[in-house]
Design a protein around this motif. Structure first.
Motif, PDB file in Angstrom:
ATOM      1  N   TYR A  81       0.837  -1.200   0.000  1.00  0.00           N
ATOM      2  CA  TYR A  81       0.000   0.000   0.000  1.00  0.00           C
ATOM      3  C   TYR A  81       0.873   1.252   0.000  1.00  0.00           C
ATOM      4  CZ  TYR A  81      -3.794  -3.067   1.677  1.00  0.00           C
ATOM      5  OH  TYR A  81      -4.734  -4.058   1.812  1.00  0.00           O
ATOM      6  N   VAL A  82       0.381   2.303  -0.655  1.00  0.00           N
ATOM      7  CA  VAL A  82       0.983   3.633  -0.559  1.00  0.00           C
ATOM      8  C   VAL A  82       0.196   4.390   0.522  1.00  0.00           C
ATOM      9  CG1 VAL A  82       1.282   5.831  -1.770  1.00  0.00           C
ATOM     10  CG2 VAL A  82       1.753   3.664  -2.944  1.00  0.00           C
ATOM     11  N   ALA A  83       0.905   5.065   1.412  1.00  0.00           N
ATOM     12  CA  ALA A  83       0.231   5.763   2.514  1.00  0.00           C
ATOM     13  C   ALA A  83      -0.350   7.100   2.061  1.00  0.00           C
ATOM     14  CB  ALA A  83       1.221   5.987   3.657  1.00  0.00           C
ATOM     15  N   CYS A  84      -1.454   7.493   2.677  1.00  0.00           N
ATOM     16  CA  CYS A  84      -2.046   8.814   2.470  1.00  0.00           C
ATOM     17  C   CYS A  84      -1.222   9.852   3.230  1.00  0.00           C
ATOM     18  CB  CYS A  84      -3.465   8.867   3.010  1.00  0.00           C
ATOM     19  SG  CYS A  84      -4.634   7.944   2.012  1.00  0.00           S
ATOM     20  N   PRO A  85      -1.145  11.100   2.755  1.00  0.00           N
ATOM     21  CA  PRO A  85      -1.641  11.560   1.456  1.00  0.00           C
ATOM     22  C   PRO A  85      -0.684  11.197   0.341  1.00  0.00           C
ATOM     23  CG  PRO A  85      -0.648  13.391   2.630  1.00  0.00           C
ATOM     24  CD  PRO A  85      -0.552  12.198   3.542  1.00  0.00           C
ATOM     25  N   ALA A  86      -1.221  11.047  -0.870  1.00  0.00           N
ATOM     26  CA  ALA A  86      -0.379  10.731  -2.031  1.00  0.00           C
ATOM     27  C   ALA A  86      -1.046  11.248  -3.293  1.00  0.00           C
ATOM     28  CB  ALA A  86      -0.164   9.220  -2.124  1.00  0.00           C
ATOM     29  N   GLU A  90       3.220   9.942  -6.597  1.00  0.00           N
ATOM     30  CA  GLU A  90       3.571   9.060  -5.474  1.00  0.00           C
ATOM     31  C   GLU A  90       2.926   7.682  -5.610  1.00  0.00           C
ATOM     32  OE1 GLU A  90       4.298  12.293  -1.931  1.00  0.00           O
ATOM     33  OE2 GLU A  90       2.348  12.260  -2.935  1.00  0.00           O
ATOM     34  N   ILE A  91       1.723   7.665  -6.152  1.00  0.00           N
ATOM     35  CA  ILE A  91       1.078   6.364  -6.377  1.00  0.00           C
ATOM     36  C   ILE A  91       1.807   5.626  -7.509  1.00  0.00           C
ATOM     37  CG2 ILE A  91      -1.060   5.233  -7.114  1.00  0.00           C
ATOM     38  CD1 ILE A  91      -2.551   7.574  -5.662  1.00  0.00           C
ATOM     39  N   ALA A  92       2.164   6.365  -8.557  1.00  0.00           N
ATOM     40  CA  ALA A  92       2.885   5.740  -9.677  1.00  0.00           C
ATOM     41  C   ALA A  92       4.214   5.142  -9.216  1.00  0.00           C
ATOM     42  CB  ALA A  92       3.115   6.758 -10.793  1.00  0.00           C
ATOM     43  N   ALA A  93       4.841   5.793  -8.248  1.00  0.00           N
ATOM     44  CA  ALA A  93       6.125   5.280  -7.754  1.00  0.00           C
ATOM     45  C   ALA A  93       5.974   3.913  -7.096  1.00  0.00           C
ATOM     46  CB  ALA A  93       6.736   6.277  -6.771  1.00  0.00           C
ATOM     47  N   GLY A  94       4.757   3.582  -6.714  1.00  0.00           N
ATOM     48  CA  GLY A  94       4.515   2.285  -6.077  1.00  0.00           C
ATOM     49  C   GLY A  94       4.126   1.190  -7.048  1.00  0.00           C
ATOM     50  N   LEU A  95       4.055   1.512  -8.335  1.00  0.00           N
ATOM     51  CA  LEU A  95       3.714   0.490  -9.343  1.00  0.00           C
ATOM     52  C   LEU A  95       4.745  -0.631  -9.328  1.00  0.00           C
ATOM     53  CD1 LEU A  95       2.741   2.904 -12.250  1.00  0.00           C
ATOM     54  CD2 LEU A  95       1.324   0.951 -11.579  1.00  0.00           C
ATOM     55  N   GLU A  96       4.305  -1.864  -9.497  1.00  0.00           N
ATOM     56  CA  GLU A  96       5.246  -2.985  -9.563  1.00  0.00           C
ATOM     57  C   GLU A  96       4.984  -3.817 -10.815  1.00  0.00           C
ATOM     58  OE1 GLU A  96       5.864  -5.243  -6.038  1.00  0.00           O
ATOM     59  OE2 GLU A  96       6.413  -3.466  -4.846  1.00  0.00           O
ATOM     60  N   ARG A  97       6.084  -4.291 -11.359  1.00  0.00           N
ATOM     61  CA  ARG A  97       6.015  -5.075 -12.590  1.00  0.00           C
ATOM     62  C   ARG A  97       5.799  -6.564 -12.260  1.00  0.00           C
ATOM     63  NH1 ARG A  97       9.684  -3.936 -17.127  1.00  0.00           N
ATOM     64  NH2 ARG A  97      10.873  -2.835 -15.545  1.00  0.00           N
ATOM     65  N   VAL A  98       5.012  -7.238 -13.096  1.00  0.00           N
ATOM     66  CA  VAL A  98       4.947  -8.693 -12.983  1.00  0.00           C
ATOM     67  C   VAL A  98       5.704  -9.279 -14.171  1.00  0.00           C
ATOM     68  CG1 VAL A  98       2.829  -8.941 -11.651  1.00  0.00           C
ATOM     69  CG2 VAL A  98       2.670  -8.727 -14.125  1.00  0.00           C
ATOM     70  N   ASP A  99       6.476 -10.319 -13.901  1.00  0.00           N
ATOM     71  CA  ASP A  99       7.211 -10.986 -14.978  1.00  0.00           C
ATOM     72  C   ASP A  99       6.406 -12.204 -15.408  1.00  0.00           C
ATOM     73  OD1 ASP A  99       9.469  -9.248 -14.928  1.00  0.00           O
ATOM     74  OD2 ASP A  99      10.030 -10.202 -13.025  1.00  0.00           O
ATOM     75  N   TRP A 100       5.986 -12.194 -16.618  1.00  0.00           N
ATOM     76  CA  TRP A 100       5.132 -13.308 -17.069  1.00  0.00           C
ATOM     77  C   TRP A 100       5.528 -13.784 -18.457  1.00  0.00           C
ATOM     78  CZ3 TRP A 100       0.112 -12.412 -19.991  1.00  0.00           C
ATOM     79  CH2 TRP A 100       0.141 -11.192 -20.674  1.00  0.00           C
ATOM     80  N   VAL A 108      -0.958  -1.607 -10.006  1.00  0.00           N
ATOM     81  CA  VAL A 108      -1.064  -0.373  -9.225  1.00  0.00           C
ATOM     82  C   VAL A 108      -1.144  -0.724  -7.731  1.00  0.00           C
ATOM     83  CG1 VAL A 108      -2.476   1.704  -8.858  1.00  0.00           C
ATOM     84  CG2 VAL A 108      -2.343   0.660 -11.141  1.00  0.00           C
ATOM     85  N   PRO A 109      -0.437   0.019  -6.885  1.00  0.00           N
ATOM     86  CA  PRO A 109      -0.548  -0.247  -5.442  1.00  0.00           C
ATOM     87  C   PRO A 109      -1.907   0.199  -4.923  1.00  0.00           C
ATOM     88  CG  PRO A 109       0.700   1.761  -5.821  1.00  0.00           C
ATOM     89  CD  PRO A 109       0.452   1.152  -7.179  1.00  0.00           C
ATOM     90  N   GLY A 110      -2.349  -0.410  -3.831  1.00  0.00           N
ATOM     91  CA  GLY A 110      -3.520   0.097  -3.120  1.00  0.00           C
ATOM     92  C   GLY A 110      -3.087   1.228  -2.212  1.00  0.00           C
ATOM     93  N   MET A 111      -4.022   1.741  -1.425  1.00  0.00           N
ATOM     94  CA  MET A 111      -3.675   2.822  -0.498  1.00  0.00           C
ATOM     95  C   MET A 111      -4.082   2.484   0.926  1.00  0.00           C
ATOM     96  SD  MET A 111      -4.209   6.416  -2.491  1.00  0.00           S
ATOM     97  CE  MET A 111      -3.255   7.283  -1.244  1.00  0.00           C
ATOM     98  N   LEU A 112      -3.352   3.074   1.845  1.00  0.00           N
ATOM     99  CA  LEU A 112      -3.568   2.859   3.276  1.00  0.00           C
ATOM    100  C   LEU A 112      -3.730   4.220   3.933  1.00  0.00           C
ATOM    101  CD1 LEU A 112      -3.364   1.027   5.855  1.00  0.00           C
ATOM    102  CD2 LEU A 112      -0.883   1.348   5.729  1.00  0.00           C
ATOM    103  N   ASP A 113      -4.760   4.358   4.741  1.00  0.00           N
ATOM    104  CA  ASP A 113      -4.970   5.594   5.499  1.00  0.00           C
ATOM    105  C   ASP A 113      -4.876   5.241   6.982  1.00  0.00           C
ATOM    106  OD1 ASP A 113      -5.779   7.841   6.802  1.00  0.00           O
ATOM    107  OD2 ASP A 113      -7.703   8.050   5.768  1.00  0.00           O
ATOM    108  N   GLU A 114      -3.822   5.714   7.625  1.00  0.00           N
ATOM    109  CA  GLU A 114      -3.636   5.389   9.044  1.00  0.00           C
ATOM    110  C   GLU A 114      -3.801   6.614   9.936  1.00  0.00           C
ATOM    111  OE1 GLU A 114      -1.142   1.609   9.825  1.00  0.00           O
ATOM    112  OE2 GLU A 114       0.223   3.062   8.870  1.00  0.00           O
ATOM    113  N   VAL A 130     -10.294   7.449  -8.776  1.00  0.00           N
ATOM    114  CA  VAL A 130     -10.256   8.853  -8.355  1.00  0.00           C
ATOM    115  C   VAL A 130      -9.197   9.617  -9.148  1.00  0.00           C
ATOM    116  CG1 VAL A 130      -9.757  10.408  -6.426  1.00  0.00           C
ATOM    117  CG2 VAL A 130     -11.195   8.379  -6.066  1.00  0.00           C
ATOM    118  N   LEU A 131      -8.042   8.995  -9.358  1.00  0.00           N
ATOM    119  CA  LEU A 131      -6.993   9.654 -10.155  1.00  0.00           C
ATOM    120  C   LEU A 131      -7.513  10.001 -11.546  1.00  0.00           C
ATOM    121  CD1 LEU A 131      -3.764   7.575  -9.324  1.00  0.00           C
ATOM    122  CD2 LEU A 131      -4.407   9.840  -8.447  1.00  0.00           C
ATOM    123  N   GLY A 132      -8.330   9.128 -12.096  1.00  0.00           N
ATOM    124  CA  GLY A 132      -8.855   9.362 -13.440  1.00  0.00           C
ATOM    125  C   GLY A 132      -9.912  10.443 -13.486  1.00  0.00           C
TER     126      GLY A 132
END
Lengths: 303, 303
Positions: A81-86, A90-100, A108-114, A130-132
């Motif tokens: 998860y990417v923490a709020c606020p973002a 900042e959300i894009a920085a959390g993107l991860e690649r899958v090797d297939w 895309v990462p999810g988000m966490l609000d603590e 929401v980004l869209g």
């Protein structure tokens, strides 16, 4: 990055796919019940081929980008998860690649609000919707409601997601409708924004939900509530309870993002309580996913 | 009337029977899962013989008196509700006889509270339990909570039932535990009045229940809530929401009447919120049914 994008909103129980051109315009869209819970043996690569194999064949260089529960522990790859606020970057920085073994595919990462220690909250997929829709918010700020099984209320300021809250409204409705003492009263009718729904909203926002729910039975027993109205009334009670806590007391603007059947109910309920609404594009997830691919390209992380 | 009394609390899903002597003392008690929903083909006479046939044979002149859902449309005979407020005599006046070819058998009416036009309420069985506990209330007045699948909160003044309210707390707990996204987190542990339960109560009474419920999931996901504590925490959230609406804000005394496992939870929850509790006899229904037979005898309606 100048090619097509295959954008996937991959949730627990369904999947929405978009084929986007190099400018982000929707060329083709499809929906399927092939949510991650249906994927056998964890073979998400095969499932993706099954869902959009024709697009992959026709556009071998297309970038695949996926949001939603596909990034959860039960999904293809657990993306932290990417923490709020973002914001978008900042959300894009959390993107991860899958090797297939195929082209580029990213999750895309999810988000966490603590912010509230006793009420941490999580979401996967809604942040991308929401980004869209950011460009449709005035000054990139607003309160966005995404109604559903688990409604999300997302606070956006200056283009960044500040925090959010989840309400189990839809799931509790389904449980009461399918498995409770109220079920037998709910053989007729459907939910619509009629007078019974609106009366439910007004009563529901007064609190005491567990007591109010019983009134769906007692009013039906005393002949005060037609059986064909029980669904609408019950839906109103639950949405009223949600709104009492999710929306500020003073008249506010709420941006609605979701399927028409639900946004219409929320629009009517919010109107009844003196709030205004703005309808966002229900395909906003495609724009959100495209915006993330642009960030990805700019970051130099693409091969 | 000087003989034995067979007193039955006959609900939807269970039955409690008491053999009482001529002074109302409990000679023997039994419980069975033979609620009215289990009675085949509406043959309640046979069901009664099956449950307490030995008592009927041993005491052929015994008076049978029954309270609960046995007096509902789904029961042996639909006995009209008595309106609030009503005292012992007024409730007794609503007793109706069933003719079944055996001795005298009577069914207690339920009660209807129509003080709130948008929230009429009904009960069958709990009024008799409260009648049996009147002598334990100071000056015949108090706020009585009967926790359960549908918790009842009964206001009593000067020996009369003034009004009441139903909360679907137990049923919603069962639904969430058995059928919701929270179910998979609830494989371990049981409900007890531990620190997680009490934290749930405190958070639950702040409102926003549909949001709070999701915290059982998000806190478990973030590792903040042990899986073995989810049941207690969830139970606390629901009971907290109930108490916020059922009990006055200022410190109050609440009289608890019910099974020990539940009254202990409510006792702990009420204590946490600054209220005091008084435990009523969980067999109060027997005393209530006996008091009604005395009224019946005095009225001259017995043959």
């Amino acid at each position: 990055m100048t090619g097509q994008v295959i954008a996937i909103d991959w949730g627990s129980s369904s999947l929405r796919g978009y084929l986007l051109d190099a400018a982000g315009a929707i060329v083709e869209r499809r929906e399927s019940p092939g949510g991650i819970l249906r994927v056998r043996g964890g073979d998400f690569a095969a499932a993706l081929q099954g869902e959009v194999g024709d697009w992959l064949s026709a556009h071998p260089g297309a970038l695949v980008i996926m949001s939603g529960m596909i990034g959860s522990r039960q999904g293809w790859r657990e993306v932290p998860y990417v923490a709020c606020p973002a914001d978008l970057g900042e959300i894009a920085a959390g993107l991860e690649r899958v090797d297939w073994g195929e082209g580029e595919a990213w999750i895309v990462p999810g988000m966490l609000d603590e912010a509230r220690a006793d009420q941490p909250d999580v979401m996967r997929g809604e942040e991308t919707q929401v980004l869209g829709a950011l460009s449709a918010l005035s000054k990139g700020s607003g309160l966005v409601c995404l109604p559903g099984t688990h409604s999300k209320w997302v606070r956006v300021e200056g283009g960044a997601i500040q925090g959010f809250a989840t309400y189990m409204t839809g799931e509790v409705y389904d449980l009461l409708q399918g498995h409770s003492i109220l079920s037998r009263l709910m053989t007729k009718g459907s939910v619509s924004a009629d007078r019974w729904f609106l009366e439910g909203v007004e009563l529901g926002q007064e609190g005491g939900l567990l007591n109010r729910l019983f009134s769906a039975r007692s009013r039906a027993l005393t002949g005060d509530l037609p059986e064909s109205a029980v669904r609408s009334y019950l839906s109103g009670l639950l949405i009223g309870d949600e709104l009492a806590s999710a929306v500020p007391d003073q008249p506010s603007e709420v941006c609605l993002l979701g399927a028409v059947a639900l946004t219409e109910l929320y629009e009517a309920a919010l109107g009844r309580l003196g709030h205004t609404t703005r309808l966002l594009d229900s395909d906003a997830v495609a724009a959100g996913l495209f915006a993330l691919t642009k960030q990805l390209a700019a970051s130099g992380r693409l091969e």
